[in-house]
Scaffold this motif. Structure first.
Motif, PDB file in Angstrom:
ATOM      1  N   LEU A 279       0.815  -1.227   0.000  1.00 37.12           N
ATOM      2  CA  LEU A 279       0.000   0.000   0.000  1.00 37.12           C
ATOM      3  C   LEU A 279       0.841   1.267   0.000  1.00 37.12           C
ATOM      4  N   VAL A 280       2.014   1.227   0.651  1.00 36.63           N
ATOM      5  CA  VAL A 280       2.751   2.474   0.909  1.00 36.63           C
ATOM      6  C   VAL A 280       4.156   2.513   0.333  1.00 36.63           C
ATOM      7  N   LYS A 281       4.575   1.487  -0.398  1.00 43.04           N
ATOM      8  CA  LYS A 281       5.981   1.386  -0.838  1.00 43.04           C
ATOM      9  C   LYS A 281       6.453   2.580  -1.649  1.00 43.04           C
TER      10      LYS A 281
ATOM     11  N   PRO B 180      -6.935  -4.133   6.586  1.00 41.95           N
ATOM     12  CA  PRO B 180      -6.049  -3.490   7.563  1.00 41.95           C
ATOM     13  C   PRO B 180      -5.025  -2.616   6.836  1.00 41.95           C
ATOM     14  N   ILE B 181      -4.902  -1.352   7.267  1.00 44.87           N
ATOM     15  CA  ILE B 181      -3.994  -0.423   6.587  1.00 44.87           C
ATOM     16  C   ILE B 181      -2.855   0.063   7.474  1.00 44.87           C
TER      17      ILE B 181
ATOM     18  N   LEU C 231      -2.146   9.108   8.408  1.00 46.96           N
ATOM     19  CA  LEU C 231      -3.557   8.896   8.065  1.00 46.96           C
ATOM     20  C   LEU C 231      -3.970   9.717   6.850  1.00 46.96           C
ATOM     21  N   ARG C 232      -3.492  10.942   6.762  1.00 40.43           N
ATOM     22  CA  ARG C 232      -3.798  11.791   5.596  1.00 40.43           C
ATOM     23  C   ARG C 232      -3.166  11.197   4.327  1.00 40.43           C
TER      24      ARG C 232
ATOM     25  N   LEU D 242      -3.933   8.129  -0.704  1.00 40.39           N
ATOM     26  CA  LEU D 242      -3.638   6.947  -1.510  1.00 40.39           C
ATOM     27  C   LEU D 242      -4.883   6.106  -1.788  1.00 40.39           C
ATOM     28  N   GLY D 243      -6.018   6.518  -1.205  1.00 42.36           N
ATOM     29  CA  GLY D 243      -7.276   5.800  -1.419  1.00 42.36           C
ATOM     30  C   GLY D 243      -7.614   4.809  -0.320  1.00 42.36           C
ATOM     31  N   TYR D 244      -6.935   4.918   0.831  1.00 39.60           N
ATOM     32  CA  TYR D 244      -7.165   4.012   1.948  1.00 39.60           C
ATOM     33  C   TYR D 244      -7.553   4.807   3.186  1.00 39.60           C
TER      34      TYR D 244
END
Length: 122
Positions: free
Chosen positions: A27-29, A96-97, A44-45, A50-52
Motif C-alpha cells: 500500500l505504501v511502498k 487493515p492499513i 492517516l492523511r 492513496l485511497g485508503y
C-alpha cells in the motif's frame, strides 16, 4: 512484507513512550510513508490520499513487563511495568492499513477511555 516507522517520543527530555507503526508494503511502498523523515501531514492523511481511508479501529491493551529492548529504549527503572497498546486501522471494506504499537511505561501514564452512549441506550 511491511514498512515500519519506529519512534521514541520524548516529554521534557525524558523518553515518554515508544510508537512503532506497521504498514502493508504493497500500500505504501511508493509513498512518503516509506521515507524515514518526519511527515508533517501525518500517515492517516497520506493513506487517505492513496485511497485508503481509516474507517474503523481496533484497540487492544495489555499490561506486562517490558522486553530488554523496551527497557533500554525507555530507560526504565527495574520492576516498571508497561502497557502495550496495539491500534489496528481498517478501511470500510475491512482491509487493515496500519498497526500502531505503543509501549507506555506504567510510571508515566494513565490510560483513560471515554465513550459517548447512543441516545436509545438504557
Amino acid at each position: 512484507m511491511t514498512i515500519v516507522r519506529r519512534r521514541v517520543r520524548y516529554l521534557d527530555g525524558e523518553a515518554s513512550y515508544i510508537n512503532d507503526t506497521y504498514f502493508p508494503h504493497s500500500l505504501v511502498k511508493d509513498s512518503e510513508i516509506a521515507d524515514p523523515r518526519d511527515l508533517a501531514r501525518g500517515t492517516l492523511r497520506i493513506l487517505q490520499d492513496l485511497g485508503y481511508r481509516q474507517d474503523r479501529i481496533l484497540d487492544e491493551i495489555w499490561i506486562r513487563m517490558p522486553t530488554n529492548d523496551e527497557s533500554e529504549r525507555l530507560s526504565l527503572p527495574p520492576g516498571t511495568t508497561v502497557a502495550e497498546h496495539v491500534r489496528t486501522g481498517y478501511t470500510a471494506e475491512g482491509t487493515p492499513i496500519r498497526c500502531a504499537v505503543s509501549i507506555l511505561p506504567g510510571d508515566r501514564h494513565v490510560i483513560a477511555l471515554e465513550f459517548d452512549m447512543p441516545a436509545d441506550w438504557t
